[in-house]
Write a protein that holds these residues in place. Structure first.
Motif, short mmCIF file in Angstrom:
data_model
loop_
_atom_site.label_atom_id
_atom_site.label_comp_id
_atom_site.label_asym_id
_atom_site.label_seq_id
_atom_site.Cartn_x
_atom_site.Cartn_y
_atom_site.Cartn_z
N ASP A 78 -20.41 43.51 -32.31
CA ASP A 78 -21.56 43.55 -33.43
C ASP A 78 -22.09 42.04 -33.14
OD1 ASP A 78 -20.53 45.97 -34.44
OD2 ASP A 78 -19.13 44.88 -35.68
N LEU A 79 -22.17 41.54 -32.11
CA LEU A 79 -22.84 40.29 -31.79
C LEU A 79 -24.20 40.46 -31.77
CD1 LEU A 79 -20.33 38.59 -29.16
CD2 LEU A 79 -20.28 38.38 -31.52
N GLU A 80 -24.64 39.56 -32.29
CA GLU A 80 -26.43 39.44 -32.20
C GLU A 80 -26.82 38.81 -31.02
OE1 GLU A 80 -28.65 40.84 -34.15
OE2 GLU A 80 -27.44 41.61 -35.77
N ASP A 81 -27.59 39.48 -30.20
CA ASP A 81 -28.09 38.81 -28.76
C ASP A 81 -28.61 37.44 -28.95
OD1 ASP A 81 -27.01 40.99 -27.44
OD2 ASP A 81 -28.91 41.87 -27.15
N GLY A 82 -29.49 37.25 -29.96
CA GLY A 82 -30.26 35.81 -29.92
C GLY A 82 -29.39 34.73 -30.43
N TYR A 83 -28.18 34.92 -31.16
CA TYR A 83 -27.43 33.98 -31.58
C TYR A 83 -26.87 33.25 -30.40
CZ TYR A 83 -27.73 35.55 -36.46
OH TYR A 83 -28.42 35.61 -37.79
N HIS A 87 -22.73 29.73 -33.36
CA HIS A 87 -23.09 30.44 -34.31
C HIS A 87 -22.44 31.96 -34.55
CE1 HIS A 87 -25.31 32.68 -37.12
NE2 HIS A 87 -25.79 31.34 -37.67
N SER A 88 -22.15 32.77 -33.40
CA SER A 88 -21.29 33.84 -33.39
C SER A 88 -19.89 34.00 -33.92
CB SER A 88 -21.54 34.57 -31.96
OG SER A 88 -22.68 34.62 -31.60
N LYS A 120 -26.80 31.36 -25.39
CA LYS A 120 -27.13 32.67 -26.26
C LYS A 120 -26.20 33.74 -25.79
CE LYS A 120 -30.81 31.45 -28.32
NZ LYS A 120 -30.99 29.78 -28.12
N ASP A 122 -26.77 37.04 -25.34
CA ASP A 122 -27.37 37.84 -24.21
C ASP A 122 -27.27 37.34 -22.92
OD1 ASP A 122 -29.20 36.14 -24.99
OD2 ASP A 122 -30.95 37.45 -25.20
N ARG A 129 -18.66 37.84 -23.21
CA ARG A 129 -19.02 38.28 -24.49
C ARG A 129 -17.77 38.99 -25.35
NH1 ARG A 129 -24.71 41.01 -25.81
NH2 ARG A 129 -24.07 42.23 -27.66
#
Length: 598
Positions: A78-83, A87-88, A120, A122, A129
């Motif tokens: 569920d990781l956000e690509d832009g973070y 922060h993740s 990042k 992504d 990841r």
């Protein structure tokens, strides 16, 4: 009595093509550490999805005790690509807060220390990841954790760290763990119970993988199971577990006498002398020699001064961190990598078969049906003195008859891996190189592959993060450390110790070769010196005995310690490391004194 964490009652799950579970009831209590095993496609991830509330069953219900915090690592993330990575993992927490938390530091050091904190999401590789997602979960405070294939993309060190983390994450009889994994060493190390998912049911067994195999063989015997092929395979696996890893089977509390009677007359899994004799007959005495070989890519030296003379019938496992140069070493052996210096010499009769991670052997036959591929191969293959047709061999590797009509490209990852192995064996190589062969393969399938390799008379080189497989099919291990290849007689445990030393010792202080301190030979020792040495030796042995008891006591204290008291746990950990370092130093001294005494 253990407190209830989660329960499932009367679960029914079906997809348009089949019923996965019907009327399934089970529960998870405080203190449970449950490993979930079963064939690929039998419903392990679906079970975890229902328990976690991510898959809705058609009937039945899942209940949790009030206030239970449930953390889940599924096969996606569920990781956000832009973070950023940082922060993740720690969110918006100020640095002084998370950096001062020993539990958070431990997770970051164990899983993501080599990944840039500001990168990042992504920009990361799939493996990086996955490790960030696992770290993000483990820094949280959970009563119950579910992990779906957490060891994927972890190397041997990472897997050992994760096992240790999960063992000390909660105090005894508190917290709960559900884990799907094909890593059998990990199951043995972490789990106290095993759930086997098969035929629409979940069958519980006490203990980890070794205990599960013992009970499963006994279950099949009592039920007079018709599937004799699978039972014979498990008996052979069990024979290895009892002979090669007796400590594992001492953990379960249940009686195993009846199961042990089954293997009283089972011979060792391999006959090394006979296999070596056959290997020499097929290969001659020369296989592949690497002489003072170094490999550089641009300014980066990957391997240096490697000398390795591979013998006929040698069965070697190669250990090393991600990026250490394992694939480069295999490339030197196979001839796909040219050394920057030194030379590689191959015997005239050498035929190398490579099982790589990319399924490259299947690229040219992607559109063919499996039976068409088999029709073009040799007629028979000998295993344990018996002739097998390619179709029989494929059946032994877990293919069903309906798979014979499937096109190669439509097969699952696990089925492709089996077909790849079959074609490799049918090509009659006398040297087999396996690069991460356990990807996409379940535990039953791995047992079948190991069974085939037991009777294969040739040279075998295996690169794998699967510790169980390495110990099972190879007879010795080498490790790549600081670009050099070195023999590790103590296997994976010795390698992990070397890596730990490497991390704690600055590079400038690390010797390129082991220091050799000359010691007097026993011919030069006088009677008085001998008595003094023996006295010193006895003192070391007494101290080692005392340290062993202290270490055991510290482990016991840690098990009883409040898991939320991170500082207290860290003090115990630091004390343990100091004691273990002293043990190591004393053992070195003991060895030196023993050599002097002769």
């Amino acid at each position: 009595m253990a407190a209830h964490l989660l329960g499932a009652e009367g679960l029914h799950l079906e997809y348009p093509t089949r019923v996965v579970f019907d009327s399934l009831t089970l529960g998870v209590e405080e203190g449970d550490r449950i490993g979930i095993v079963g064939r690929n496609g039998d419903g392990k991830s679906s079970l975890l999805g229902m328990l976690a509330g991510r898959i809705e069953p058609q009937a039945g219900r899942v209940t949790r005790r009030n206030g239970v915090r449930f953390g889940v690592l599924s096969q996606g993330d569920d990781l956000e690509d832009g973070y950023t990575v940082g922060h993740s993992i720690v969110g918006d927490r100020p640095e002084h807060e998370w950096a001062g938390d020993p539990a958070v530091r431990d997770v970051i050091g164990g899983l993501v220390s080599d990944i840039p904190w500001q990168a990042k999401v992504d920009e990361l590789s799939g493996g990086q990841r996955r490790r960030v997602a696992l770290a993000a979960l483990l820094v949280g405070d959970w009563d119950l954790i579910a992990l779906d294939e957490p060891t994927n993309h972890l190397d041997v060190e990472g897997i050992a760290w994760l096992a240790e983390h999960l063992k000390r994450r909660w105090a005894a009889n508190s917290g709960g763990l559900l884990v799907i994994t094909h890593d059998r060493w990990f199951l043995d190390e972490v789990c106290t119970e095993t759930w086997e998912v098969h035929d629409g049911i979940v069958e519980p067994f006490e203990g980890g993988y070794a205990a599960y195999v013992l009970q499963r063989v006994e279950r099949d015997r009592i039920a007079a199971a018709a599937e004799s092929k699978r039972q014979n395979l498990l008996r052979k696996e069990l024979a290895w577990l009892r002979r090669g890893a007796p400590a594992r089977t001492s953990k379960p509390k249940f009686r195993i006498d009846a199961a042990n009677q089954l293997i009283a007359d089972v011979p060792p899994v391999r006959n090394p002398l006979e296999l070596q004799r056959l290997a020499v007959a097929r290969l001659g005495k020369d296989v592949v020699d690497l002489e003072d070989v170094s490999v550089s890519f641009g300014d980066r030296e990957v391997l240096r001064d490697v000398t390795w003379r591979i013998a006929p019938g040698e069965r070697t496992g190669i250990l090393g961190a991600n990026g250490a140069g394992k694939s480069t070493l295999l490339g030197l052996v196979c001839g796909t990598v040219t050394p920057t210096s030194g030379r590689v010499k191959r015997g005239k009769t050498v035929r190398i078969g490579l099982l790589d991670q990319q399924f490259s052997q299947l690229a040219d036959i992607r559109g063919d049906r499996v039976r068409e591929v088999l029709a073009r191969t040799r007629a028979t293959f000998t295993i344990d003195g018996k002739e097998h047709t390619p179709a029989q061999l494929l059946e032994r590797l877990g293919f069903a008859r309906e798979h014979l009509s499937a096109r190669v490209d439509d097969l699952s990852g696990g089925q492709k891996r089996r077909l790849q192995l079959l074609l490799l064996l049918l090509g009659e190589p006398n040297v087999i190189v396996l690069d991460e062969p356990t990807n996409d393969v379940d535990a039953d399938m791995l047992a079948a592959v190991e069974d085939l390799l037991d009777s294969w008379p040739g040279t075998l080189i295996v690169v794998s993060h699967d510790r169980y497989l390495l110990e099972r099919v190879t007879d010795q291990q080498y490790a790549i450390v600081d670009g050099r290849l070195r023999h590790v007689p103590g296997g994976v445990d010795e390698y992990l110790r070397l890596r730990s030393e490497q991390r704690s010792t600055p590079a400038k202080d690390r010797p390129d070769v082991a220091r050799a301190n000359p010691t007097p030979t026993n011919e030069t020792i006088s009677g008085a010196e001998r008595r003094a040495l023996q006295k010193e030796l006895s003192a070391i042995e007494r101290r080692l005995e005392k340290l062993a008891k202290t270490i055991e006591s510290v482990h016991h204290e840690m098990a009883e310690h409040d898991p939320s008291d991170y500082e207290g746990l860290q003090q115990h950990t630091d004390r343990l490391r100091g004691l273990e370092a002293e043990v190591e130093e004393l053992e070195e001294s003991w060895l030196e004194l023993s050599e002097q005494l002769g």
